[in-house]
Design a protein around this motif. Structure first.
Motif, PDB file in Angstrom:
ATOM      1  N   ASP A   1      33.795   8.880 -27.140  1.00  0.00           N
ATOM      2  CA  ASP A   1      34.431   9.848 -27.339  1.00  0.00           C
ATOM      3  C   ASP A   1      34.540  10.705 -26.219  1.00  0.00           C
ATOM      4  O   ASP A   1      33.496  11.347 -25.762  1.00  0.00           O
TER       5      ASP A   1
ATOM      6  N   VAL B   1      36.927  13.990 -24.244  1.00  0.00           N
ATOM      7  CA  VAL B   1      38.051  15.017 -24.487  1.00  0.00           C
ATOM      8  C   VAL B   1      38.590  14.913 -23.010  1.00  0.00           C
ATOM      9  O   VAL B   1      38.009  15.570 -21.965  1.00  0.00           O
ATOM     10  N   CYS B   2      39.958  14.913 -23.103  1.00  0.00           N
ATOM     11  CA  CYS B   2      40.604  14.985 -21.678  1.00  0.00           C
ATOM     12  C   CYS B   2      41.480  16.350 -21.677  1.00  0.00           C
ATOM     13  O   CYS B   2      42.082  16.338 -22.868  1.00  0.00           O
ATOM     14  N   GLU B   3      41.590  16.914 -20.765  1.00  0.00           N
ATOM     15  CA  GLU B   3      42.623  18.145 -20.470  1.00  0.00           C
ATOM     16  C   GLU B   3      43.257  18.256 -19.216  1.00  0.00           C
ATOM     17  O   GLU B   3      42.904  17.769 -18.004  1.00  0.00           O
TER      18      GLU B   3
END
Length: 98
Positions: A37, A39-41
């Motif tokens: 899991d 989270v790419c930003e």
């Protein structure tokens, strides 16, 4: 990332560098993380394109320690780093727009 940038030769180089950094940051997170899991930003300001990946796991090591490091990201990015806020870690890179 093409949504953030106009087309053109100099911006293509910036985009390719940012994509290479993001791929390495994702590989680092998958290697060091306890899960897949992520989270790419992606963000940008007037001078830089920023990419980051947040994950649940360990921070990268220093290149000399033999563990997973950000050495390849450092070779492509203008700046990069990592930090941890328990239980999460975040790796990031900044590429100056050409």
């Amino acid at each position: 990332m093409s949504l953030f940038m106009e087309h053109g030769d100099r911006l293509t180089l910036t985009r390719l560098r940012a994509q290479a950094c993001l791929a390495e940051l994702i590989e680092t997170a998958l290697t060091l993380g306890g899960t897949d899991d992520l989270v790419c930003e992606v963000a940008m300001d007037a001078e830089h394109l920023f990419v980051s990946v947040e994950y649940d796991g360990l921070l990268p090591t220093r290149p000399s320690s033999g563990g997973r490091s950000l050495g390849s990201v450092r070779a492509v990015a203008d700046d990069c780093g990592s930090y941890s806020v328990e239980p999460y870690a975040l790796v990031w890179a900044a590429v100056r727009q050409q």
